[in-house]
Design a protein around this motif. Structure first.
Motif, PDB file in Angstrom:
ATOM      1  N   LYS A   1      47.485  23.168  29.905  1.00 16.42           N
ATOM      2  CA  LYS A   1      46.060  23.413  30.120  1.00 16.42           C
ATOM      3  C   LYS A   1      45.700  23.526  31.589  1.00 16.42           C
ATOM      4  N   ALA A   2      46.544  22.906  32.436  1.00 18.66           N
ATOM      5  CA  ALA A   2      46.281  22.968  33.878  1.00 18.66           C
ATOM      6  C   ALA A   2      46.926  24.183  34.533  1.00 18.66           C
ATOM      7  N   GLY A   3      47.636  24.985  33.738  1.00 17.80           N
ATOM      8  CA  GLY A   3      48.271  26.178  34.279  1.00 17.80           C
ATOM      9  C   GLY A   3      49.689  25.974  34.770  1.00 17.80           C
ATOM     10  N   ASN A   4      50.218  24.774  34.605  1.00 16.25           N
ATOM     11  CA  ASN A   4      51.586  24.502  35.051  1.00 16.25           C
ATOM     12  C   ASN A   4      52.600  24.969  33.994  1.00 16.25           C
ATOM     13  N   PRO A   5      53.734  25.554  34.428  1.00 17.95           N
ATOM     14  CA  PRO A   5      54.753  25.976  33.460  1.00 17.95           C
ATOM     15  C   PRO A   5      55.279  24.780  32.661  1.00 17.95           C
ATOM     16  N   THR A   6      55.372  24.941  31.349  1.00 15.71           N
ATOM     17  CA  THR A   6      55.911  23.865  30.512  1.00 15.71           C
ATOM     18  C   THR A   6      57.438  23.873  30.496  1.00 15.71           C
ATOM     19  N   GLY A   7      58.021  25.040  30.737  1.00 13.48           N
ATOM     20  CA  GLY A   7      59.466  25.196  30.645  1.00 13.48           C
ATOM     21  C   GLY A   7      59.882  26.187  29.580  1.00 13.48           C
ATOM     22  N   LEU A   8      58.946  26.640  28.738  1.00 16.49           N
ATOM     23  CA  LEU A   8      59.270  27.623  27.707  1.00 16.49           C
ATOM     24  C   LEU A   8      58.986  29.030  28.227  1.00 16.49           C
ATOM     25  N   LEU A   9      59.984  29.904  28.127  1.00 18.49           N
ATOM     26  CA  LEU A   9      59.834  31.316  28.474  1.00 18.49           C
ATOM     27  C   LEU A   9      59.923  32.130  27.190  1.00 18.49           C
ATOM     28  N   VAL A  10      59.044  33.096  27.019  1.00 18.01           N
ATOM     29  CA  VAL A  10      59.025  33.935  25.826  1.00 18.01           C
ATOM     30  C   VAL A  10      59.257  35.386  26.243  1.00 18.01           C
ATOM     31  N   ALA A  11      60.219  36.028  25.597  1.00 18.02           N
ATOM     32  CA  ALA A  11      60.559  37.415  25.915  1.00 18.02           C
ATOM     33  C   ALA A  11      59.710  38.362  25.083  1.00 18.02           C
ATOM     34  N   LYS A  12      58.712  38.969  25.686  1.00 19.49           N
ATOM     35  CA  LYS A  12      57.870  39.951  25.012  1.00 19.49           C
ATOM     36  C   LYS A  12      57.519  41.049  26.005  1.00 19.49           C
ATOM     37  N   PRO A  13      57.919  42.274  25.752  1.00 17.71           N
ATOM     38  CA  PRO A  13      58.619  42.782  24.569  1.00 17.71           C
ATOM     39  C   PRO A  13      60.136  42.841  24.732  1.00 17.71           C
ATOM     40  N   ASN A  14      60.648  42.451  25.921  1.00 15.05           N
ATOM     41  CA  ASN A  14      62.095  42.512  26.109  1.00 15.05           C
ATOM     42  C   ASN A  14      62.572  41.273  26.859  1.00 15.05           C
ATOM     43  N   ALA A  15      63.880  41.220  27.106  1.00 15.60           N
ATOM     44  CA  ALA A  15      64.489  39.994  27.618  1.00 15.60           C
ATOM     45  C   ALA A  15      64.553  39.914  29.136  1.00 15.60           C
ATOM     46  N   LYS A  16      63.851  40.782  29.832  1.00 13.15           N
ATOM     47  CA  LYS A  16      63.975  40.824  31.285  1.00 13.15           C
ATOM     48  C   LYS A  16      63.657  39.483  31.938  1.00 13.15           C
ATOM     49  N   ILE A  17      62.643  38.795  31.446  1.00  7.28           N
ATOM     50  CA  ILE A  17      62.287  37.506  32.037  1.00  7.28           C
ATOM     51  C   ILE A  17      63.447  36.509  31.928  1.00  7.28           C
ATOM     52  N   LEU A  18      64.239  36.613  30.855  1.00 12.34           N
ATOM     53  CA  LEU A  18      65.355  35.690  30.654  1.00 12.34           C
ATOM     54  C   LEU A  18      66.486  36.004  31.614  1.00 12.34           C
ATOM     55  N   TYR A  19      66.831  37.309  31.749  1.00  8.43           N
ATOM     56  CA  TYR A  19      67.875  37.697  32.702  1.00  8.43           C
ATOM     57  C   TYR A  19      67.476  37.291  34.122  1.00  8.43           C
ATOM     58  N   ASP A  20      66.240  37.640  34.487  1.00 12.40           N
ATOM     59  CA  ASP A  20      65.786  37.403  35.857  1.00 12.40           C
ATOM     60  C   ASP A  20      65.773  35.916  36.184  1.00 12.40           C
ATOM     61  N   THR A  21      65.393  35.085  35.217  1.00 16.75           N
ATOM     62  CA  THR A  21      65.341  33.649  35.472  1.00 16.75           C
ATOM     63  C   THR A  21      66.743  33.084  35.655  1.00 16.75           C
ATOM     64  N   LEU A  22      67.675  33.493  34.802  1.00 15.61           N
ATOM     65  CA  LEU A  22      69.064  33.038  34.965  1.00 15.61           C
ATOM     66  C   LEU A  22      69.588  33.385  36.353  1.00 15.61           C
ATOM     67  N   ALA A  23      69.230  34.569  36.837  1.00 16.83           N
ATOM     68  CA  ALA A  23      69.739  35.022  38.132  1.00 16.83           C
ATOM     69  C   ALA A  23      69.177  34.210  39.297  1.00 16.83           C
ATOM     70  N   LYS A  24      68.080  33.500  39.067  1.00 16.66           N
ATOM     71  CA  LYS A  24      67.487  32.686  40.125  1.00 16.66           C
ATOM     72  C   LYS A  24      68.194  31.335  40.285  1.00 16.66           C
ATOM     73  N   GLY A  25      69.026  30.991  39.339  1.00 13.63           N
ATOM     74  CA  GLY A  25      69.708  29.701  39.398  1.00 13.63           C
ATOM     75  C   GLY A  25      70.692  29.640  40.550  1.00 13.63           C
ATOM     76  N   PRO A  26      70.909  28.472  41.114  1.00 14.48           N
ATOM     77  CA  PRO A  26      71.874  28.337  42.207  1.00 14.48           C
ATOM     78  C   PRO A  26      73.292  28.603  41.714  1.00 14.48           C
ATOM     79  N   LYS A  27      74.120  29.178  42.572  1.00 12.84           N
ATOM     80  CA  LYS A  27      75.503  29.501  42.228  1.00 12.84           C
ATOM     81  C   LYS A  27      76.419  28.335  42.567  1.00 12.84           C
ATOM     82  N   LEU A  28      77.448  28.192  41.769  1.00 11.64           N
ATOM     83  CA  LEU A  28      78.500  27.245  42.122  1.00 11.64           C
ATOM     84  C   LEU A  28      79.336  27.806  43.265  1.00 11.64           C
ATOM     85  N   GLY A  29      80.021  26.914  43.961  1.00 14.60           N
ATOM     86  CA  GLY A  29      80.928  27.336  45.007  1.00 14.60           C
ATOM     87  C   GLY A  29      82.146  28.031  44.424  1.00 14.60           C
TER      88      GLY A  29
END
Length: 478
Positions: A53-81
């Protein structure tokens, strides 16, 4: 489904991304911090960041109409050495060996740029550390610059470059972004842009002139119809003449398009996405449509090369026995009957699609897929007799001894002492330490148990798991 509270309780500090098919993902609080999603993050195109209700992300991402948000979010994760990526990659190959896999064809993927992101696997190949033979396809990474990508790659390398353990296979499965028809059956079929034809023709012409095999992701018959028009036009100008090309998936391919694929000498690679999304498909398109999605038996009768496999490990199981169960039983992992007997394979035919059938798709039918003089003697000894166990038990089969290039790369049970030395596990928080194996018990349905324990090593610094029975989700621990 798991809840965000359960995920945060299981992993309060390590960032975790849990992916369900290509329709949604859950990020714990640590993951939200790692990818930088806050109250001020704008809503991305093609997706939804659920907010409180305060506008803060809860942690749930919904792909509509495609999965781009899911790919893009994974790519933002830090890489292992680098060293952690090496160990992760070796652990995942061992996991594949555990199911008797000795060889695979890689369809590429988003955010896997060539050659930079191939350094780990290339180094392992040079060091003789690969335990799975890999033929890989080059997957374009830049929308509207696909022509430039392939024009550069045909100069930098060629199909067959490498050796018997790591070699270039061809182009795809993404050839142009305008042809991408995502397979989220919870959403309507996407309408593809008119630009598909010109963009695809440019890329196909380059590939045909340079004799590059190619593959194209195509879920829907409408996509296949548009693509075939381009393929036929290019073939008139630059004849394919025995070039191995194929569609991936093709769940709704029509009889007319099967004929067109056959006339052009193409194949169809089928993956067990319907084993995980069959119920969703039935809800949207009806049970009758699901009965021949894909029409595997009809494809074989038409003489079209058919190879069987698993879909990307992010949205399905890499376990080949789950796929073989689906082909033989015609059922989803949840037990829903999809296919009548007329569209199911007997056990011999299903196994042939996985072995000799799939060898065609890496142009290696002279080396792989059957026991003959002059072919590789890679083999696996199974935990049960695939031809005799009840259908439901097929998906529980594993290897007790896997041999690749004359070396024992995996051993368990009576053969355990013959196995290779255990690999170290890193980083110290890796869920691999707790991973108890691919389970078929009721415990597999416990989301917290899945998130905390059912995770196995992956390359690119990711850990993947959670694909037991009715759940088709991945847990990525950044």
């Amino acid at each position: 489904m798991p809840t965000l509270d359960e995920i945060n309780a299981a992993a309060p500090d390590t960032p975790v991304f849990v992916l369900h098919l290509y329709d949604r993902a859950w990020l714990n609080k640590a993951a939200l911090r790692a990818v930088g999603y806050t109250k001020d993050t704008p809503e991305p195109p093609g997706g939804e960041i659920q907010r409180d209700k305060a506008g803060n992300p809860t942690g749930l991402l919904v792909a509509k109409p495609n999965a781009k948000i899911l790919y893009d979010t994974l790519a933002k994760g830090p890489k292992l050495g680098y060293e952690d990526q090496v160990i992760s990659t070796r652990l995942f190959m061992r996991e594949m060996n555990r199911f008797g896999i000795t060889s695979c064809v890689d369809a590429g993927g988003g955010y896997q740029s060539y050659p930079d992101d191939y350094k780990v696997i290339t180094d392992l190949a040079k060091q003789g550390e690969l335990t799975v033979r890999i033929a890989y396809n080059l997957f374009t990474q830049r929308p509207k610059q696909e022509k430039e990508d392939f024009a550069a790659w045909v100069k930098a390398t060629k199909p067959g470059a490498g050796d018997d353990f790591l070699r270039v296979n061809g182009a795809g499965e993404m050839l142009v972004y305008s042809a991408a028809d995502f397979e989220d059956f919870l959403e309507p079929r996407p309408d593809l842009p008119k630009s598909l034809e010109d963009e695809l023709k440019e890329v196909l012409t380059i590939l045909a002139k340079n004799r590059w095999p190619f593959r194209l992701h195509a879920t829907y018959d409408e996509t296949i119809t548009s693509a075939l028009a381009v393929f036929e036009a290019v073939n008139k100008e630059v004849p394919f003449q025995g070039l191995h090309w194929f569609f991936d998936h093709a769940e709704t391919i029509s009889e007319r398009n099967i004929e067109r694929v056959s006339a052009l000498g193409g194949g169809i690679a089928v993956q067990h996405r319907m084993a995980f999304q069959g119920e969703y498909f039935i809800d949207r398109y009806g049970k009758q449509a699901a009965e021949h999605s894909p029409p595997i038996v009809q494809l074989l009768k038409a003489g079209v090369p058919v190879g069987a496999g698993t879909d990307g490990t992010r949205v399905a199981s890499y376990n080949p026995w789950v796929s073989l169960y689906w082909l033989v039983s015609g059922r989803t992992v949840g037990g829903t009957a999809l296919y009548p007997e007329a569209n199911r394979l007997d056990r011999t035919e299903a196994l042939q699609r996985y072995t000799l059938g799939s060898a065609w798709f890496s142009s290696e039918e002279d080396k792989k897929g059957s026991i003959e003089v002059g072919k590789y003697a890679d083999l696996s000894v199974l935990s049960a007799d695939y031809f005799k166990v009840p259908e439901v038990e097929i998906k529980g089969i594993q290897s007790v001894l896997t041999v690749v290039d004359g070396k024992m790369v995996y051993a368990a049970g009576d053969f355990e002492k013959l196995g290779r030395q255990e690999l170290p596990i890193s980083p110290d928080w890796s869920p691999v330490k707790e991973y108890g194996g691919y389970r078929l018990s009721n415990a597999a349905y416990n989301p917290v148990h899945q998130i905390a324990s059912k995770v196995t090593g992956r390359s690119q610094g990711l850990c993947s798991g959670g694909r037991q029975l009715g759940l088709a989700c991945d847990c990525f621990a950044f």
